[in-house]
Design a protein around this motif. Structure first.
Motif, mmCIF file in Angstrom:
data_model
loop_
_atom_site.group_PDB
_atom_site.id
_atom_site.type_symbol
_atom_site.label_atom_id
_atom_site.label_comp_id
_atom_site.label_asym_id
_atom_site.label_seq_id
_atom_site.Cartn_x
_atom_site.Cartn_y
_atom_site.Cartn_z
ATOM 1 N N ALA A 169 0.830 -1.207 0.000
ATOM 2 C CA ALA A 169 0.000 0.000 0.000
ATOM 3 C C ALA A 169 0.865 1.256 0.000
ATOM 4 O O ALA A 169 0.426 2.327 -0.409
ATOM 5 C CB ALA A 169 -0.923 -0.003 1.214
ATOM 6 N N ALA A 170 2.108 1.117 0.457
ATOM 7 C CA ALA A 170 2.978 2.284 0.570
ATOM 8 C C ALA A 170 3.730 2.596 -0.713
ATOM 9 O O ALA A 170 4.348 3.646 -0.830
ATOM 10 C CB ALA A 170 3.982 2.075 1.709
ATOM 11 N N MET A 171 3.682 1.673 -1.685
ATOM 12 C CA MET A 171 4.440 1.911 -2.909
ATOM 13 C C MET A 171 3.690 2.858 -3.835
ATOM 14 O O MET A 171 2.617 2.517 -4.321
ATOM 15 C CB MET A 171 4.632 0.586 -3.669
ATOM 16 C CG MET A 171 5.591 -0.394 -3.027
ATOM 17 S SD MET A 171 7.279 0.214 -2.938
ATOM 18 C CE MET A 171 7.786 0.156 -4.651
ATOM 19 N N LEU A 201 -1.346 7.824 -0.416
ATOM 20 C CA LEU A 201 -0.186 7.003 -0.131
ATOM 21 C C LEU A 201 -0.262 6.559 1.317
ATOM 22 O O LEU A 201 -0.186 7.377 2.213
ATOM 23 C CB LEU A 201 1.101 7.802 -0.310
ATOM 24 C CG LEU A 201 1.822 7.719 -1.635
ATOM 25 C CD1 LEU A 201 3.203 8.292 -1.491
ATOM 26 C CD2 LEU A 201 1.874 6.297 -2.140
ATOM 27 N N ALA A 202 -0.427 5.268 1.521
ATOM 28 C CA ALA A 202 -0.483 4.788 2.893
ATOM 29 C C ALA A 202 0.935 4.749 3.446
ATOM 30 O O ALA A 202 1.889 4.687 2.694
ATOM 31 C CB ALA A 202 -1.078 3.395 2.913
ATOM 32 N N SER A 203 1.055 4.817 4.762
ATOM 33 C CA SER A 203 2.374 4.524 5.310
ATOM 34 C C SER A 203 2.188 3.681 6.559
ATOM 35 O O SER A 203 1.146 3.710 7.198
ATOM 36 C CB SER A 203 3.166 5.790 5.599
ATOM 37 O OG SER A 203 2.420 6.660 6.381
ATOM 38 N N ILE A 204 3.220 2.892 6.859
ATOM 39 C CA ILE A 204 3.169 2.057 8.042
ATOM 40 C C ILE A 204 3.596 2.937 9.209
ATOM 41 O O ILE A 204 4.690 3.497 9.169
ATOM 42 C CB ILE A 204 4.120 0.853 7.894
ATOM 43 C CG1 ILE A 204 3.801 0.113 6.591
ATOM 44 C CG2 ILE A 204 4.024 -0.063 9.092
ATOM 45 C CD1 ILE A 204 4.789 -0.987 6.245
ATOM 46 N N PRO A 205 2.755 3.103 10.221
ATOM 47 C CA PRO A 205 3.123 4.010 11.313
ATOM 48 C C PRO A 205 4.344 3.496 12.071
ATOM 49 O O PRO A 205 4.615 2.295 12.082
ATOM 50 C CB PRO A 205 1.883 4.018 12.204
ATOM 51 C CG PRO A 205 1.149 2.760 11.877
ATOM 52 C CD PRO A 205 1.465 2.458 10.446
ATOM 53 N N GLY A 206 5.062 4.416 12.710
ATOM 54 C CA GLY A 206 6.174 4.027 13.578
ATOM 55 C C GLY A 206 7.416 3.608 12.815
ATOM 56 O O GLY A 206 7.560 3.881 11.624
ATOM 57 N N HIS A 207 8.323 2.950 13.532
ATOM 58 C CA HIS A 207 9.602 2.540 12.966
ATOM 59 C C HIS A 207 9.852 1.083 13.293
ATOM 60 O O HIS A 207 9.340 0.583 14.282
ATOM 61 C CB HIS A 207 10.737 3.362 13.579
ATOM 62 C CG HIS A 207 10.511 4.830 13.477
ATOM 63 N ND1 HIS A 207 10.754 5.536 12.334
ATOM 64 C CD2 HIS A 207 10.012 5.716 14.373
ATOM 65 C CE1 HIS A 207 10.436 6.800 12.530
ATOM 66 N NE2 HIS A 207 9.983 6.938 13.747
ATOM 67 N N ARG A 240 3.277 -1.891 15.162
ATOM 68 C CA ARG A 240 2.945 -1.102 13.976
ATOM 69 C C ARG A 240 1.772 -1.716 13.214
ATOM 70 O O ARG A 240 1.401 -1.202 12.154
ATOM 71 C CB ARG A 240 4.165 -1.051 13.042
ATOM 72 C CG ARG A 240 5.429 -0.549 13.717
ATOM 73 C CD ARG A 240 6.621 -0.644 12.797
ATOM 74 N NE ARG A 240 6.549 0.345 11.716
ATOM 75 C CZ ARG A 240 7.359 0.333 10.669
ATOM 76 N NH1 ARG A 240 8.270 -0.629 10.536
ATOM 77 N NH2 ARG A 240 7.257 1.253 9.737
#
Lengths: 367, 342
Positions: free
Chosen positions: B269-271, B281-287, B303
């Motif tokens: 989903a983030a690509m 643009l989705a992003s995965i929260p955190g690290h 996450r």
């Protein structure tokens, strides 16, 4: 290549006090940045290398212009020339109608308050020995001259704006991850309320999920405080996502520009077509059924620019004319311009996409 | 150890590399920390296996450890099995390992400028490999090296043979690295982000070259990358790594269309897609977690949008089968329908 600004350029928040300049926020015309060629012993001094050779574009208020191309094409040098971090050899850079080239240092500093830059590597763009409060406060000292309390308050507000807790101002850069550092450099860049941010590969060093968080922040900021971006990147997927318009550079010149959707869906220049076909799409089914154009060889040495069209040595559609005549910019169908002979002679595309030519007309160019 | 290969399995299923329960510890400021934790996989002859993950996920350490290239004093490498064809790598001395690297297993790295020695000509560096491993004479090694340069698409190989790495462009240097890797016709090539430092048009050339060479030589390729576009282009099967573990393994199309782990869903989903108009643009929260500070339970749970109480405790979930060739390390997989990409 340049496009006259449309009168409807300005959007919502135009300053009322100043007379509105007709045209773009930033107008770049015929920009040339050259470097001395490499000297060799016992040889005559070589001619200067023109890393940027006649680049022009408009940047309208509130929009994002993507500048793409491969390494060595001059996209970063264009940005540095616009900022006068390297002194352009010729051309014109107008900010709200005011010429920046030739401006004395003190006036330039004042003018530059409106144009700030964010670089690729957040590890080297923050001084490791300075507290975040000092790093972000520095542009405030240069441009705003705030009192101590106002300054601290402003730094806290900037940190909040980029999604970090204000307490972080008492920390050092090494305490932050790459994504957080890039937020910090953005906070510093917007500290003195600029109009334009020049983002030079600002998200390229980040992992995809962090990258998207920073892109999200940039989109938020442009909506919230009406920032205008010149977004320089080699990652075309990111550029498509963030840009309203795109300009494609090859060997120091813009070969094509237009609305992002038009450039990506109907590329008018063979280089743009090849560049797009080379980007792998993250879907195995789509990627494996796509037609790909593998360009032969490397981009030519900028100190030995080919005559005629600069792309002719690698162009799959090359015609005799291309080897001798420099193509002039013509209208591309939909939006923008393209500099390619295919549009005025040979198949005479007249601004249509080169994709309409099909694979049969393409020839494999030997390296 | 016998020299004859097992006759029974047909060539496409012959295992060239077998890794079982690989664990790698590295020495940090705070003592030993596990950076690769129980990685197992096999690679078949002629297969391209992708390993994807964000920086720090352990994908490079996995491959460097297999090739015996991690610094010995700061690293502990353990594995139940580490086998290239009939060679058991866990039983080899560093000197014996030198004989395996080259003819059996070869590596291509991201940065060809730092992998080549700037003080020697490109030709000498290729010829050295041939003389060391195949015992060729100076002249024969030179001829083979020139032929190799020609094969990997370096123009005027005779002249280029005598040049130094700085005289080559990034793409040409990577071709030289491929020539060196290919010199002894290895069974397994490990390519660690081989095109990440290159421009896209050059990347396309190098990927095309690797594909051709693999067809010709039938070698196995392990392709490490963070770029899902490159994975979609070249890999047959993919392992997804997160925080030192394999969290998913699947054939290429299945992985993209029906991901089995929430992390892979998040990555997809983030690509941003170059072939589609801009969307959210989705992003995965955190690290990702830091080395030495792994969360309890599933390492992805802090996450994960699907995390429940049971995901947070009592050790990391096991890798389980979703299908004959699809595995995931997720407790909730039976109830989740994850979104792939068409």
């Amino acid at each position: 290549m340049s496009e006259r600004a449309s009168p409807s350029a300005g959007t919502a928040s135009e300053p009322v006090a100043k007379p509105e300049p007709a045209g773009a926020l930033l107008e770049v015309r015929d920009l040339v940045v050259s470097f001395p060629g490499r000297r060799r012993p016992f040889r005559a001094a070589p001619p200067p290398l023109r890393a940027v050779d006649g680049v022009g574009f408009d940047l309208h208020e509130g929009e994002t212009l993507g500048l793409v191309g491969e390494s060595g094409c001059g996209k970063s040098t264009t940005a540095r020339g616009v900022m006068r971090l390297v002194e352009p050899a010729a051309g014109s850079v107008k900010l709200r109608g005011r010429e920046l080239l030739g401006l004395p240092a003190a006036q330039l500093r004042a003018a530059r308050r409106d144009v700030q830059m964010v670089f690729q590597d957040p590890y080297s763009s923050l001084d490791p020995s300075m507290l975040i409060r000092e790093s972000i406060g520095e542009p405030l000292d240069v441009h705003l001259k705030l009192g101590r309390r106002d300054r601290a308050e402003r730094v806290g507000e900037l940190l909040r704006r980029v999604g970090l807790p204000p307490e972080y101002m008492m920390r050092y850069p090494h305490e932050f991850s790459g994504g957080q550092r890039q937020r910090l450099t953005i906070a510093r860049a917007i500290a003195a309320d600029p109009k334009i941010l020049v983002l030079d590969e600002a998200v390229s060093a980040l992992d995809v999920s962090t990258q998207n968080q920073v892109i999200g922040l940039l989109e938020e900021l442009s909506a919230a405080i009406g920032l205008t971006y010149l977004f320089i990147a080699h990652d075309l997927s990111v550029v498509r996502h963030i840009s309203d318009r795109v300009a494609v550079m090859y060997l120091g010149q813009i070969v094509e520009h237009g609305d992002a959707t038009r450039v990506f869906d109907a590329p008018a220049h063979p280089y743009t077509e090849a560049l797009l076909s080379a980007v792998p799409v993250p879907s195995p089914r789509v990627q494996r059924s796509r037609e790909r154009i593998v360009l032969a060889g490397d981009p030519p040495d900028p100190s030995r620019v080919p005559p005629g069209c600069r792309f002719h040595t690698r162009c799959p559609y090359v015609m005799d004319l291309c080897r001798t005549e420099v193509p002039q910019p013509t209208r591309a169908q939909g939006s923008g311009e393209v500099a390619c002979h295919l549009h005025t002679s040979g198949p005479t595309l007249a601004g249509a996409s080169v994709r309409s030519l099909g694979a049969t007309r393409r020839q494999r160019v030997p390296a | 150890m016998t020299q004859t290969l097992p006759p029974a399995p047909a060539p496409p299923t012959e295992t060239t590399l077998l890794v079982e329960d690989l664990v790698v510890d590295v020495l940090t400021e705070h003592g030993w920390a596990t950076v690769v934790d129980g990685v197992s996989f096999r690679v078949a002859r002629g297969e391209t296996l992708g390993i994807v993950g964000e920086s720090g996920s352990g994908k490079s350490v996995t491959c460097l450890s297999i090739a015996g290239l991690m610094p010995p004093r700061q690293t502990r490498v353990r594995a139940t099995t580490l086998r290239v064809l009939e060679h058991d790598l866990t039983a080899l001395s560093p000197k014996q390992m030198d004989d395996i690297r080259g003819p059996r297993i070869a590596m291509i790295f991201q940065e060809p400028m730092t992998s080549l020695n700037p003080a020697f000509t490109v030709g000498d560096q290729i010829a050295e490999v041939l003389r060391r491993h195949e015992g060729l004479s100076r002249r024969a090694a030179r001829e083979r090296a020139i032929a190799l340069l020609d094969r990997v698409g370096v123009p005027s190989p005779q002249r280029r043979y005598r040049q130094y790495p700085f005289e080559f462009s990034g793409g040409m240097r990577q071709r030289v690295m491929i020539a060196i890797a290919l010199a002894c016709r290895p069974d397994v090539i490990i390519a660690d982000e081989p095109t990440t430092a290159l421009d896209v048009t050059v990347q396309a050339q190098i990927l095309e070259l690797l594909r051709e060479l693999q067809r010709e030589h039938g070698m196995s390729v392990i392709f490490i990358t963070h770029d899902l576009g490159v994975v979609a282009d070249v890999c047959d099967r993919v392992l997804v790594m997160y925080a030192g573990q394999i969290v998913e393994g699947a054939p290429i199309v299945e992985l993209f269309e029906q991901p089995g782990h929430p992390y892979m869903e998040g990555l997809l989903a983030a690509m941003p897609r170059m072939d589609q108009p801009a969307g959210e643009l989705a992003s995965i929260p955190g690290h990702p977690p830091r080395v030495g500070a792994m969360p309890d339970g599933c390492r992805f749970h802090p996450r994960c949008r699907y995390a429940e109480d049971r995901c947070t405790g009592a050790g990391s979930p096991e890798l389980v089968r979703l299908g004959p060739t699809h595995t995931t390390r997720c407790l909730r997989h039976p109830e989740l329908t994850l979104r792939g990409t068409p």
